[in-house]
Design a protein around this motif. Structure first.
Motif, PDB file in Angstrom:
ATOM      1  N   ASN A   6       0.775  -0.998   0.332  1.00 57.61           N
ATOM      2  CA  ASN A   6       0.263   0.130   0.271  1.00 57.61           C
ATOM      3  C   ASN A   6       0.878   1.502  -0.116  1.00 57.61           C
ATOM      4  N   LEU A   7       2.137   1.649   0.458  1.00 58.01           N
ATOM      5  CA  LEU A   7       2.988   2.270   0.433  1.00 58.01           C
ATOM      6  C   LEU A   7       3.626   2.446  -0.571  1.00 58.01           C
ATOM      7  N   ASP A   8       3.554   1.391  -1.649  1.00 53.78           N
ATOM      8  CA  ASP A   8       4.443   1.595  -3.448  1.00 53.78           C
ATOM      9  C   ASP A   8       2.904   2.244  -3.597  1.00 53.78           C
ATOM     10  N   LEU A   9       2.419   1.893  -3.865  1.00 59.92           N
ATOM     11  CA  LEU A   9       1.188   2.548  -4.489  1.00 59.92           C
ATOM     12  C   LEU A   9       0.487   3.783  -3.666  1.00 59.92           C
ATOM     13  N   PHE A  10       0.662   3.927  -2.622  1.00 58.66           N
ATOM     14  CA  PHE A  10       1.013   5.891  -2.594  1.00 58.66           C
ATOM     15  C   PHE A  10       1.928   6.482  -2.889  1.00 58.66           C
ATOM     16  N   VAL A  11       2.834   5.979  -3.324  1.00 60.12           N
ATOM     17  CA  VAL A  11       4.409   6.668  -3.803  1.00 60.12           C
ATOM     18  C   VAL A  11       3.448   6.335  -4.839  1.00 60.12           C
ATOM     19  N   GLN A  12       2.984   5.908  -5.941  1.00 54.68           N
ATOM     20  CA  GLN A  12       2.439   5.272  -7.577  1.00 54.68           C
ATOM     21  C   GLN A  12       1.890   6.868  -7.590  1.00 54.68           C
ATOM     22  N   LEU A  13       0.607   6.195  -6.479  1.00 57.52           N
ATOM     23  CA  LEU A  13      -0.676   7.505  -7.128  1.00 57.52           C
ATOM     24  C   LEU A  13      -0.373   9.011  -6.709  1.00 57.52           C
ATOM     25  N   SER A  14       0.911   9.403  -5.318  1.00 59.49           N
ATOM     26  CA  SER A  14       1.125  10.435  -5.871  1.00 59.49           C
ATOM     27  C   SER A  14       1.837  11.466  -6.207  1.00 59.49           C
ATOM     28  N   LYS A  15       3.013   9.904  -6.592  1.00 61.24           N
ATOM     29  CA  LYS A  15       3.514  10.924  -8.310  1.00 61.24           C
ATOM     30  C   LYS A  15       2.676  10.957  -9.105  1.00 61.24           C
ATOM     31  N   GLU A  16       2.115  10.461 -10.237  1.00 60.19           N
ATOM     32  CA  GLU A  16       1.341  10.154 -10.870  1.00 60.19           C
ATOM     33  C   GLU A  16       0.291  11.705 -10.521  1.00 60.19           C
ATOM     34  N   ASP A  40     -17.136   4.888  -9.226  1.00 58.65           N
ATOM     35  CA  ASP A  40     -17.561   3.751  -8.142  1.00 58.65           C
ATOM     36  C   ASP A  40     -17.888   4.167  -6.866  1.00 58.65           C
ATOM     37  N   ILE A  41     -17.748   5.194  -5.935  1.00 63.36           N
ATOM     38  CA  ILE A  41     -18.263   5.430  -4.375  1.00 63.36           C
ATOM     39  C   ILE A  41     -19.078   4.128  -3.998  1.00 63.36           C
ATOM     40  N   LYS A  42     -20.669   4.423  -4.375  1.00 63.80           N
ATOM     41  CA  LYS A  42     -20.790   3.206  -3.764  1.00 63.80           C
ATOM     42  C   LYS A  42     -20.314   2.168  -2.913  1.00 63.80           C
ATOM     43  N   LEU A  43     -20.168   1.923  -1.746  1.00 63.51           N
ATOM     44  CA  LEU A  43     -19.882   0.550  -0.892  1.00 63.51           C
ATOM     45  C   LEU A  43     -20.946  -0.779  -1.266  1.00 63.51           C
ATOM     46  N   ASN A  44     -20.479  -1.640  -0.971  1.00 63.52           N
ATOM     47  CA  ASN A  44     -21.165  -3.017  -1.342  1.00 63.52           C
ATOM     48  C   ASN A  44     -21.008  -4.297  -0.325  1.00 63.52           C
ATOM     49  N   GLU A  45     -21.362  -5.051  -0.691  1.00 61.91           N
ATOM     50  CA  GLU A  45     -21.517  -6.105   0.526  1.00 61.91           C
ATOM     51  C   GLU A  45     -20.032  -6.381   0.479  1.00 61.91           C
ATOM     52  N   ASP A  46     -20.582  -6.964  -1.096  1.00 64.19           N
ATOM     53  CA  ASP A  46     -18.386  -7.830  -1.277  1.00 64.19           C
ATOM     54  C   ASP A  46     -17.768  -6.466  -1.932  1.00 64.19           C
ATOM     55  N   GLY A  47     -16.538  -7.468  -1.731  1.00 61.09           N
ATOM     56  CA  GLY A  47     -15.048  -6.940  -1.153  1.00 61.09           C
ATOM     57  C   GLY A  47     -14.851  -6.816  -3.009  1.00 61.09           C
ATOM     58  N   ILE A  48     -13.537  -6.047  -3.275  1.00 57.46           N
ATOM     59  CA  ILE A  48     -12.934  -6.048  -4.851  1.00 57.46           C
ATOM     60  C   ILE A  48     -11.355  -6.911  -5.180  1.00 57.46           C
ATOM     61  N   SER A  49     -10.780  -7.019  -6.453  1.00 59.10           N
ATOM     62  CA  SER A  49      -9.906  -7.176  -6.148  1.00 59.10           C
ATOM     63  C   SER A  49      -9.348  -6.074  -6.847  1.00 59.10           C
ATOM     64  N   ASP A  50      -8.131  -5.717  -5.782  1.00 60.11           N
ATOM     65  CA  ASP A  50      -7.009  -4.869  -6.343  1.00 60.11           C
ATOM     66  C   ASP A  50      -7.184  -3.921  -8.000  1.00 60.11           C
ATOM     67  N   GLU A  51      -7.301  -5.511  -8.782  1.00 62.20           N
ATOM     68  CA  GLU A  51      -7.557  -4.818 -10.168  1.00 62.20           C
ATOM     69  C   GLU A  51      -8.680  -3.844 -10.535  1.00 62.20           C
ATOM     70  N   GLU A  52      -9.626  -3.540  -9.542  1.00 58.47           N
ATOM     71  CA  GLU A  52     -10.793  -3.412  -9.794  1.00 58.47           C
ATOM     72  C   GLU A  52     -10.740  -2.121  -9.107  1.00 58.47           C
ATOM     73  N   PHE A  53     -10.027  -2.488  -7.382  1.00 57.28           N
ATOM     74  CA  PHE A  53      -9.800  -1.373  -6.804  1.00 57.28           C
ATOM     75  C   PHE A  53      -9.074   0.122  -7.261  1.00 57.28           C
ATOM     76  N   ILE A  54      -7.946  -0.655  -7.336  1.00 55.84           N
ATOM     77  CA  ILE A  54      -6.401   0.506  -7.937  1.00 55.84           C
ATOM     78  C   ILE A  54      -7.223   1.411  -9.313  1.00 55.84           C
ATOM     79  N   PRO A  55      -7.408   0.899 -10.306  1.00 56.25           N
ATOM     80  CA  PRO A  55      -8.882   2.163 -10.994  1.00 56.25           C
ATOM     81  C   PRO A  55      -9.600   3.135 -10.350  1.00 56.25           C
TER      82      PRO A  55
END
Ligand code: ABU
Length: 458
Positions: A6-16, A40-55
């Motif tokens: 998550n820290l790596d993701l933070f750095v990547q997103l912040s730099k972008e 897609d802000i709404k919260l759902n019963e089921d979680g999502i994969s990283d591939e869906e979450f990051i975009p």
């Protein structure tokens, strides 16, 4: 996902994001009616994969108003300073709560050092003064009001308010005052709104007249709220005269320096708060003028005992080690309290008090540069003068609401409008100390060409 990823993701997103901000300093707002369809802000019963979450996360971040860029002049904060940002990020990683030495450790020392320095800069005795932080200026102002109330009516905290207590503030002061009157149980109707002079400073004559009248009518004057940096004009109330009046009538003297109390760091501009050494409480927001991320709102008082009287409570499950002095939960409105001082400390420690003073001076110089541009250009009308970090103006007689809202809707510039007496105008604030004169030139050029292109076409 683990913390490191998550820290790596933070750095990547912040730099972008930061790269994108250079090209697109303002994002076009998403129309509110489309918001939940576009992202897609709404919260759902089921979680999502990283591939869906990051975009989704990227879209959310990239569409959020860019308050740290050189085209954000809308509110009384802005910019991004790497050193204070570092402190803020580390506070999140550390995640201490600032109520006890046991869980805050040396971070409590950081807070104490900042409070002690600010107290001594405004002329209080650091040995007998004390202070704390709250989530914003409205809250630190509320703390001042509660101490004032408890001094005038010591039973209030046990029995509820028993006196009709009046509070005085200028018509140009912050909107937290009436709200705080309600929160403190004093009642909005007992706020006395005092007229301001042509420069937006509280009239001392009108203030004294109101106090005298209230005493005659059987009210108990409780607090005067003086402002160092009014919300629209960034004007300074005459603190010395107000301080003397407070002494004369035995009234708590609170200085709301949330916006511009930070002039205390500047050799050149600190004379604007002469008299603050008489204050019974004084607030300042480092997240406004001092290049520190939201929020860093500080209150200091020469009456350490009053802070304890108004805010302490026993809690054996909490206070288990150390003396009161190092358990600042005892002088706080909050229980859990995030660490809001590390970010200010990382900056202050790095650039020194002189460096902080230079930030303040630079903001005043930027504002003067902008006012000079406006004053020298016949298409503009200027509405304020003197030392202030606000530039209040209109352009070609066009309704400021139309200019500001169109600039926002087109994703061009974020700037707001304000009002003094009956006159409405654009209010540009120079709180982003990362800005230079060329950035103000860029603002004016862009605004002018935008107006020609979008608002003056036949
Ligand atoms: N205390 C912040 C006031 C908001 C504004 O006037 O921009």
């Amino acid at each position: 996902m683990n913390v490191e990823k998550n820290l790596d993701l933070f750095v990547q997103l912040s730099k972008e994001l930061i790269l994108d901000e250079e090209k697109n300093p303002v994002v076009r707002p998403i129309p509110i009616e489309n918001l939940f369809e576009e992202i897609d802000i709404k919260l759902n019963e089921d979680g999502i994969s990283d591939e869906e979450f990051i975009p989704i996360l990227r879209k959310l971040i990239f569409n959020t108003p860019r308050t740290a860029t050189k085209m954000f002049f809308n509110q009384l904060f802005g910019g991004r300073n790497g050193r204070s940002m570092l402190g803020e990020l580390l506070s999140v990683v550390l995640n201490n709560s600032m109520y006890t030495y046991k869980v805050g450790g040396p971070q409590i020392g950081v807070e104490k050092e900042i409070i002690s320095k600010i107290s001594s800069f405004i002329g209080l005795n650091p040995e007998t003064s004390e202070g704390t932080l709250a989530p914003g200026g409205s809250m630190t102002n509320l703390m001042g009001l509660i101490m004032a109330r408890d001094q005038k009516d010591p039973d209030a905290k046990w029995e509820g308010v028993s006196k009709k207590m009046t509070v005085y503030t200028s018509e140009e002061s912050h909107y937290s005052l009436p709200k705080n009157m309600a929160f403190a149980g004093l009642g909005r109707n007992y706020i006395r709104t005092i007229e301001a002079d042509d420069y937006g400073r509280m009239s001392v004559e009108a203030l004294e007249a109101a106090i005298v009248q209230d005493i005659k009518d059987g009210f108990t004057p409780c607090m005067v709220n003086a402002t160092a940096g009014t919300t629209v004009l960034a004007a300074f109330d005459p603190l010395k005269e107000i301080g003397y009046l407070c002494k004369k009538y035995d009234i708590w003297f609170h200085v709301d320096g949330a916006y511009c109390g930070s002039v205390l760091f500047s050799e050149k501009y600190k004379h604007h708060i002469d008299g603050c050494e008489m204050a019974d409480s004084f607030t300042l927001n480092a997240h406004k003028m001092l290049a520190t991320p939201l929020a860093c709102s500080i209150i200091v008082t020469p009456h350490k005992d009053c802070l304890y009287e108004s805010f302490s409570n026993k809690a054996s499950y909490l206070y288990q080690t150390a003396e009161d002095d190092y358990n600042p939960g005892k002088i706080s409105m909050q229980c859990g309290r995030r660490n809001d001082t590390l970010k200010f400390w990382t900056l202050w420690k790095s650039i020194g008090t002189k460096g902080i003073g230079q930030i303040v001076d630079h903001e005043f110089e930027l504002a003067q540069y902008g006012r000079d541009y406006v004053a020298d250009n016949p298409n503009y009308t200027l509405y304020n003068s003197g030392d202030s970090i606000a530039i209040c103006f209109n352009y070609k007689g066009i309704d400021p609401k139309v200019i500001c809202n169109s600039l926002y809707e087109h994703g061009e510039i974020m700037v707001g409008y304000g009002k003094f007496r009956e006159q409405e105008f654009i209010r540009l604030v120079t709180v982003n100390s990362g800005n230079q004169k060329e950035d103000l030139d860029r603002f004016f050029n862009r605004m002018e060409s935008f107006v020609e292109e979008h608002l003056l076409v036949q």
